[in-house]
Write a protein that holds these residues in place. Structure first.
Motif, PDB file in Angstrom:
ATOM      1  N   LEU A   1       0.833  -1.192   0.000  1.00  0.00           N
ATOM      2  CA  LEU A   1       0.000   0.000   0.000  1.00  0.00           C
ATOM      3  C   LEU A   1       0.872   1.248   0.000  1.00  0.00           C
ATOM      4  CD1 LEU A   1      -2.680  -0.992   2.679  1.00  0.00           C
ATOM      5  CD2 LEU A   1      -2.773  -1.312   0.201  1.00  0.00           C
ATOM      6  N   MET A   2       0.287   2.362  -0.427  1.00  0.00           N
ATOM      7  CA  MET A   2       0.991   3.644  -0.438  1.00  0.00           C
ATOM      8  C   MET A   2       0.220   4.640   0.422  1.00  0.00           C
ATOM      9  SD  MET A   2       1.658   3.950  -4.536  1.00  0.00           S
ATOM     10  CE  MET A   2      -0.109   3.958  -4.848  1.00  0.00           C
ATOM     11  N   THR A   3       0.940   5.533   1.072  1.00  0.00           N
ATOM     12  CA  THR A   3       0.311   6.632   1.799  1.00  0.00           C
ATOM     13  C   THR A   3       1.075   7.919   1.531  1.00  0.00           C
ATOM     14  OG1 THR A   3       1.643   6.290   3.810  1.00  0.00           O
ATOM     15  CG2 THR A   3      -0.470   5.128   3.674  1.00  0.00           C
ATOM     16  N   SER A   4       0.382   9.027   1.638  1.00  0.00           N
ATOM     17  CA  SER A   4       1.022  10.339   1.549  1.00  0.00           C
ATOM     18  C   SER A   4       1.476  10.719   2.956  1.00  0.00           C
ATOM     19  CB  SER A   4       0.042  11.374   0.996  1.00  0.00           C
ATOM     20  OG  SER A   4      -0.346  11.047  -0.324  1.00  0.00           O
ATOM     21  N   GLY A   5       2.719  10.472   3.262  1.00  0.00           N
ATOM     22  CA  GLY A   5       3.234  10.672   4.620  1.00  0.00           C
ATOM     23  C   GLY A   5       3.130   9.407   5.443  1.00  0.00           C
ATOM     24  N   GLN A   6       3.625   9.466   6.658  1.00  0.00           N
ATOM     25  CA  GLN A   6       3.596   8.313   7.557  1.00  0.00           C
ATOM     26  C   GLN A   6       2.186   8.156   8.137  1.00  0.00           C
ATOM     27  OE1 GLN A   6       5.781   6.149   7.775  1.00  0.00           O
ATOM     28  NE2 GLN A   6       7.852   6.981   7.683  1.00  0.00           N
ATOM     29  N   PRO A   7       1.608   6.966   8.049  1.00  0.00           N
ATOM     30  CA  PRO A   7       0.206   6.771   8.427  1.00  0.00           C
ATOM     31  C   PRO A   7       0.009   6.511   9.916  1.00  0.00           C
ATOM     32  CG  PRO A   7       1.080   4.728   7.599  1.00  0.00           C
ATOM     33  CD  PRO A   7       2.208   5.735   7.511  1.00  0.00           C
ATOM     34  N   LEU A   8      -1.254   6.430  10.286  1.00  0.00           N
ATOM     35  CA  LEU A   8      -1.671   6.088  11.645  1.00  0.00           C
ATOM     36  C   LEU A   8      -2.530   4.831  11.579  1.00  0.00           C
ATOM     37  CD1 LEU A   8      -2.122   6.760  14.703  1.00  0.00           C
ATOM     38  CD2 LEU A   8      -4.129   8.096  13.963  1.00  0.00           C
ATOM     39  N   MET A   9      -2.134   3.780  12.319  1.00  0.00           N
ATOM     40  CA  MET A   9      -2.900   2.546  12.393  1.00  0.00           C
ATOM     41  C   MET A   9      -3.776   2.599  13.652  1.00  0.00           C
ATOM     42  SD  MET A   9      -3.605  -0.369  10.992  1.00  0.00           S
ATOM     43  CE  MET A   9      -2.253  -1.004   9.981  1.00  0.00           C
ATOM     44  N   MET A  10      -5.083   2.583  13.469  1.00  0.00           N
ATOM     45  CA  MET A  10      -6.017   2.698  14.585  1.00  0.00           C
ATOM     46  C   MET A  10      -6.728   1.366  14.815  1.00  0.00           C
ATOM     47  SD  MET A  10      -7.614   6.506  13.930  1.00  0.00           S
ATOM     48  CE  MET A  10      -8.075   6.634  15.667  1.00  0.00           C
ATOM     49  N   GLN A  11      -6.681   0.884  16.044  1.00  0.00           N
ATOM     50  CA  GLN A  11      -7.344  -0.358  16.406  1.00  0.00           C
ATOM     51  C   GLN A  11      -8.823  -0.107  16.674  1.00  0.00           C
ATOM     52  OE1 GLN A  11      -5.994  -3.443  16.384  1.00  0.00           O
ATOM     53  NE2 GLN A  11      -4.067  -2.551  15.645  1.00  0.00           N
ATOM     54  N   VAL A  12      -9.656  -0.983  16.128  1.00  0.00           N
ATOM     55  CA  VAL A  12     -11.101  -0.919  16.347  1.00  0.00           C
ATOM     56  C   VAL A  12     -11.503  -2.126  17.186  1.00  0.00           C
ATOM     57  CG1 VAL A  12     -13.371  -0.791  15.246  1.00  0.00           C
ATOM     58  CG2 VAL A  12     -11.368   0.165  14.090  1.00  0.00           C
ATOM     59  N   THR A  13     -12.224  -1.887  18.269  1.00  0.00           N
ATOM     60  CA  THR A  13     -12.701  -2.953  19.144  1.00  0.00           C
ATOM     61  C   THR A  13     -14.202  -2.783  19.349  1.00  0.00           C
ATOM     62  OG1 THR A  13     -12.295  -1.693  21.168  1.00  0.00           O
ATOM     63  CG2 THR A  13     -10.467  -3.032  20.319  1.00  0.00           C
ATOM     64  N   PRO A  14     -14.888  -3.828  19.836  1.00  0.00           N
ATOM     65  CA  PRO A  14     -16.331  -3.718  20.045  1.00  0.00           C
ATOM     66  C   PRO A  14     -16.740  -2.565  20.954  1.00  0.00           C
ATOM     67  CG  PRO A  14     -15.660  -6.017  20.125  1.00  0.00           C
ATOM     68  CD  PRO A  14     -14.395  -5.196  20.068  1.00  0.00           C
ATOM     69  N   ASP A  15     -15.869  -2.156  21.873  1.00  0.00           N
ATOM     70  CA  ASP A  15     -16.220  -1.054  22.774  1.00  0.00           C
ATOM     71  C   ASP A  15     -15.498   0.247  22.416  1.00  0.00           C
ATOM     72  OD1 ASP A  15     -13.719  -1.914  23.432  1.00  0.00           O
ATOM     73  OD2 ASP A  15     -14.057  -1.983  25.603  1.00  0.00           O
ATOM     74  N   ARG A  16     -14.847   0.268  21.249  1.00  0.00           N
ATOM     75  CA  ARG A  16     -14.147   1.481  20.830  1.00  0.00           C
ATOM     76  C   ARG A  16     -14.196   1.586  19.308  1.00  0.00           C
ATOM     77  NH1 ARG A  16      -7.658   2.788  21.455  1.00  0.00           N
ATOM     78  NH2 ARG A  16      -7.748   4.947  20.736  1.00  0.00           N
ATOM     79  N   TYR A  17     -15.167   2.328  18.800  1.00  0.00           N
ATOM     80  CA  TYR A  17     -15.259   2.486  17.360  1.00  0.00           C
ATOM     81  C   TYR A  17     -14.391   3.662  16.915  1.00  0.00           C
ATOM     82  CZ  TYR A  17     -18.518   6.418  17.921  1.00  0.00           C
ATOM     83  OH  TYR A  17     -19.081   7.626  18.241  1.00  0.00           O
ATOM     84  N   VAL A  18     -14.110   3.708  15.617  1.00  0.00           N
ATOM     85  CA  VAL A  18     -13.224   4.719  15.045  1.00  0.00           C
ATOM     86  C   VAL A  18     -13.931   5.397  13.881  1.00  0.00           C
ATOM     87  CG1 VAL A  18     -11.098   5.070  13.695  1.00  0.00           C
ATOM     88  CG2 VAL A  18     -11.069   3.595  15.716  1.00  0.00           C
ATOM     89  N   SER A  19     -13.782   6.705  13.775  1.00  0.00           N
ATOM     90  CA  SER A  19     -14.278   7.460  12.629  1.00  0.00           C
ATOM     91  C   SER A  19     -13.101   8.152  11.960  1.00  0.00           C
ATOM     92  CB  SER A  19     -15.324   8.497  13.057  1.00  0.00           C
ATOM     93  OG  SER A  19     -16.480   7.863  13.577  1.00  0.00           O
ATOM     94  N   ALA A  20     -13.141   8.226  10.631  1.00  0.00           N
ATOM     95  CA  ALA A  20     -12.043   8.839   9.877  1.00  0.00           C
ATOM     96  C   ALA A  20     -12.594   9.627   8.708  1.00  0.00           C
ATOM     97  CB  ALA A  20     -11.077   7.764   9.379  1.00  0.00           C
ATOM     98  N   ASP A  21     -11.880  10.676   8.333  1.00  0.00           N
ATOM     99  CA  ASP A  21     -12.254  11.455   7.166  1.00  0.00           C
ATOM    100  C   ASP A  21     -12.255  10.543   5.934  1.00  0.00           C
ATOM    101  OD1 ASP A  21     -11.606  13.174   4.705  1.00  0.00           O
ATOM    102  OD2 ASP A  21     -12.069  14.699   6.213  1.00  0.00           O
TER     103      ASP A  21
END
Length: 251
Positions: free
Chosen positions: A146-166
């Motif tokens: 995969l490619m990214t523009s800049g260094q990425p952020l890996m976010m963990q998603v769990t049943p009690d912690r959802y994640v929203s992203a642009d």
């Protein structure tokens, strides 16, 4: 001749996929397993390597025509070493297993030919015609670069912690996650979408897995013709062509 440039030599590794440097991918071919790569992404190679355009099935052609999502690939086969890059973007190698990977095709540099790809739809929370987002689902077992523009952020998603992203910053996520596209605003004012905040559509992820986000809301230029300059293709968020089209329709 002497220069610090001579320190940037080939990485010595037995791995099939290796990140030569943060913006350059090295793939070793042994004559048994081909690799599929973004058209025009080869920057150098050693050995006896053949490059051929990859055939798209009628279903893949229809999906590309209808959604704009899909991969323009070349097949690399033979014995030797191939180096891939695209606009000096950062390269990351991911092992795909039974969980699968969903990704925006604009961020795929290369993948094992044994992997299966399929275009899927992410629907809008509000059911506005044309406000959904199409993505590429990759399944099977193998590696994807995969490619990214800049260094990425890996976010963990769990049943009690959802994640929203642009919607324009998200690169990939675990295929098993539940995904919904939405604008963080009251449904009665959805056409305003966050008013003057500068924020637009986002994707919300629920379940167990990960979401990969890059520090940029603009996709890399796509389908550039040599000698004709670079034409940028944007996503569906606040800065995307899709957003501009909808803003024009609402005004």
């Amino acid at each position: 001749m002497q220069s610090p440039l001579f320190s940037h030599t080939e990485q010595q590794t037995q791995d099939r996929y290796a990140v030569q440097n943060p913006q350059l991918l090295r793939v070793a071919l042994t004559g048994h397993d081909d690799v599929l790569a973004r058209k025009g992404a080869m920057v150098a190679y050693q050995g006896l390597i053949d490059f051929d355009g990859e055939y798209r099935t009628e279903g893949q052609q229809r999906a590309r025509a209808h959604t704009g999502e899909g991969l323009d690939l070349m097949r690399c086969s033979g014995q030797g070493t191939v180096y891939f890059a695209n606009l000096a973007q950062y390269v990351h190698v991911v092992d795909v297993d039974q969980d699968g990977l969903t990704v925006d095709s604009a961020y795929v540099l290369a993948l094992d030919s044994a992997l299966h790809t399929e275009v899927i739809a992410v629907d809008s929370q509000y059911g506005i015609s044309g406000s959904g987002k199409y993505q590429l689902n990759i399944s099977g077992r193998g590696k994807v670069a995969l490619m990214t523009s800049g260094q990425p952020l890996m976010m963990q998603v769990t049943p009690d912690r959802y994640v929203s992203a642009d919607a324009d910053a998200i690169v990939a996520w675990s295929s098993g996650l539940r995904v919904q596209m939405q604008a963080q605003t009251h449904s009665a004012q959805v056409r305003r979408r966050r008013g003057s905040t500068g924020e637009g559509w986002e994707l919300s992820f629920l379940g167990q897995g990960f979401a990969l986000v890059q520090p940029s809301e603009i996709m890399p230029p796509q389908n550039a013709d040599i000698g004709q300059g670079l034409g940028a293709q944007f996503g569906v968020g606040q800065h995307g062509a899709h957003a501009r089209n909808q803003n024009n329709a609402w005004n």
